[in-house]
Enzyme design. Sequence first.
Site, PDB file in Angstrom:
ATOM      1  N   SER A  65       0.792  -1.140  -0.053  1.00  0.00           N
ATOM      2  CA  SER A  65       0.040   0.059  -0.090  1.00  0.00           C
ATOM      3  C   SER A  65       0.684   1.215   0.054  1.00  0.00           C
ATOM      4  O   SER A  65       0.190   2.631  -0.212  1.00  0.00           O
ATOM      5  CB  SER A  65      -0.927   0.035   1.079  1.00  0.00           C
ATOM      6  OG  SER A  65      -2.174  -0.816   0.965  1.00  0.00           O
ATOM      7  N   LYS A  68       0.276   3.248  -2.986  1.00  0.00           N
ATOM      8  CA  LYS A  68      -0.672   4.274  -3.003  1.00  0.00           C
ATOM      9  C   LYS A  68      -0.245   5.688  -3.079  1.00  0.00           C
ATOM     10  O   LYS A  68      -1.274   6.508  -3.703  1.00  0.00           O
ATOM     11  CB  LYS A  68      -1.817   3.957  -2.203  1.00  0.00           C
ATOM     12  CG  LYS A  68      -2.513   2.277  -2.116  1.00  0.00           C
ATOM     13  CD  LYS A  68      -3.324   2.249  -1.143  1.00  0.00           C
ATOM     14  CE  LYS A  68      -3.656   0.684  -0.936  1.00  0.00           C
ATOM     15  NZ  LYS A  68      -4.511   0.116  -0.067  1.00  0.00           N
ATOM     16  N   TYR A 192      -4.025  -2.071 -10.224  1.00  0.00           N
ATOM     17  CA  TYR A 192      -3.965  -2.028  -8.716  1.00  0.00           C
ATOM     18  C   TYR A 192      -2.990  -3.080  -8.231  1.00  0.00           C
ATOM     19  O   TYR A 192      -1.909  -2.903  -7.372  1.00  0.00           O
ATOM     20  CB  TYR A 192      -5.329  -2.054  -8.164  1.00  0.00           C
ATOM     21  CG  TYR A 192      -5.450  -2.139  -6.409  1.00  0.00           C
ATOM     22  CD1 TYR A 192      -4.946  -1.160  -5.855  1.00  0.00           C
ATOM     23  CD2 TYR A 192      -5.249  -3.418  -5.971  1.00  0.00           C
ATOM     24  CE1 TYR A 192      -4.851  -0.856  -4.381  1.00  0.00           C
ATOM     25  CE2 TYR A 192      -5.401  -3.552  -4.490  1.00  0.00           C
ATOM     26  CZ  TYR A 192      -5.156  -2.302  -3.819  1.00  0.00           C
ATOM     27  OH  TYR A 192      -4.932  -2.651  -2.430  1.00  0.00           O
ATOM     28  N   TYR A 244      -4.359   3.566   7.850  1.00  0.00           N
ATOM     29  CA  TYR A 244      -5.994   2.860   8.282  1.00  0.00           C
ATOM     30  C   TYR A 244      -6.402   3.246   9.508  1.00  0.00           C
ATOM     31  O   TYR A 244      -6.493   4.396   9.854  1.00  0.00           O
ATOM     32  CB  TYR A 244      -5.874   1.293   8.035  1.00  0.00           C
ATOM     33  CG  TYR A 244      -5.135   0.989   6.746  1.00  0.00           C
ATOM     34  CD1 TYR A 244      -5.619   1.396   5.582  1.00  0.00           C
ATOM     35  CD2 TYR A 244      -3.904   0.200   7.120  1.00  0.00           C
ATOM     36  CE1 TYR A 244      -4.823   0.792   4.298  1.00  0.00           C
ATOM     37  CE2 TYR A 244      -2.876  -0.082   5.729  1.00  0.00           C
ATOM     38  CZ  TYR A 244      -3.504   0.276   4.498  1.00  0.00           C
ATOM     39  OH  TYR A 244      -2.870  -0.192   3.523  1.00  0.00           O
ATOM     40  N   VAL A 262       0.783  -3.681   3.935  1.00  0.00           N
ATOM     41  CA  VAL A 262       1.142  -5.039   4.531  1.00  0.00           C
ATOM     42  C   VAL A 262       2.333  -6.032   4.353  1.00  0.00           C
ATOM     43  O   VAL A 262       2.492  -6.719   4.921  1.00  0.00           O
ATOM     44  CB  VAL A 262      -0.179  -5.957   3.982  1.00  0.00           C
ATOM     45  CG1 VAL A 262      -1.346  -5.207   4.776  1.00  0.00           C
ATOM     46  CG2 VAL A 262      -0.185  -6.188   2.612  1.00  0.00           C
TER      47      VAL A 262
HETATM   48  N1  GLU Z   1      -2.233  -5.185  -2.191  1.00  0.00           N
HETATM   49  C1  GLU Z   1      -2.983  -5.266  -0.916  1.00  0.00           C
HETATM   50  C2  GLU Z   1      -4.351  -5.465  -0.838  1.00  0.00           C
HETATM   51  O1  GLU Z   1      -4.954  -4.781  -1.845  1.00  0.00           O
HETATM   52  C3  GLU Z   1      -2.464  -3.938  -0.316  1.00  0.00           C
HETATM   53  C4  GLU Z   1      -2.921  -3.560   1.186  1.00  0.00           C
HETATM   54  C5  GLU Z   1      -1.990  -2.986   2.185  1.00  0.00           C
HETATM   55  O2  GLU Z   1      -0.843  -2.851   1.805  1.00  0.00           O
HETATM   56  O3  GLU Z   1      -2.325  -2.520   3.131  1.00  0.00           O
HETATM   57  O4  GLU Z   1      -4.872  -6.186   0.066  1.00  0.00           O
END
Ligand code: GLU
Length: 314
Positions: A65, A68, A192, A244, A262
């Site tokens: 993430s 992003k 994505y 988050y 993650v």
């Molecule tokens: N590719 C992971 C997902 O979509 C990213 C989640 C993350 O890094 O928090 O679940």
Amino acid sequence: MNDRLSSIIADIALEMAHISDRGTVANYIAPLAAVPDSRFGIAVIELDGTCHVAGDADTPFSIQSISKVFGLTLALGMVGDALWKRVGREPSGSAFNSIVQLEAEQGIPRNPFINAGAIVVSDILLGRHQPGETIGEILRFVRGLAGDESIMIDEEVAHAEQETGFRNMALAQYMRAFGNIHHSVERTLGVYFHQCALALSCRQLALAGRYLMCGGINPETGRTIVSRQRARRINAVMMTCGHYDGSGEFAYRVGLPGKSGVGGGILAVAPGIASIVVWSPGLNARGNSQLGTLALERLVQRTGWSVFDPAEML
Ligand code: GLU
């Protein structure tokens, strides 16, 4: 500060090696589950370009993430503030992959750093291109930011997510029903998943994040990546939404804009001072790196860096 910073970072890496409660490595993406929780890396790049590293700072890991941030930066460059009609910029207070708010809020995700928001950003990036072209553009962008052509996307990770990303598929389908995904779900998620599968080391990622500590300018090339105002605003969204439902806790403990993934990485920005990356694959209950957060907390305690403490940032 230079020598002191090097020894602070070396001390932190040593301290982290002795901690046994290291969190839980993500296992819903198979290749991530195989990464040993003993790994720890840290890289700090100062405004003058001095780079301090310790531990596994040169081992590439799945940035997940954290990507992003780069997706958002590119999408804002493409469509400007129109992006905010399709994605909000409020903290969600929900898990990274939550679907609960989407129904009440008509398929408009709370922010670009939860999965739903980043999937909309991927849909924007897709524009009129083929997924392969968009993925290539993201890769070129990140390579350019880091000044490192060796950066790759881990196809095994991207493929694993394509195989098991049922929740992300549900999020995308649901938003498509509200008209907030404009391409087929397969194409949008293709972008994505590949973006999330970017593999960078702490050093490479800290290099890529420099524009956020430098008011939007890549300090190495002098190139403007985004305007000063936009860099400030991306940092603001990182501060409020980058972890988050653990974003408040991260602001309280660390006090710097940051984005976690993650894969166990965290990119943190001390504006005007440093671009910082920590990596430790074990996650806490909110899906953020357990030792990564602790290491950053110790770093800011010892350096005094915090956007909430003006005396220290000057
Ligand atoms: N590719 C992971 C997902 O979509 C990213 C989640 C993350 O890094 O928090 O679940």
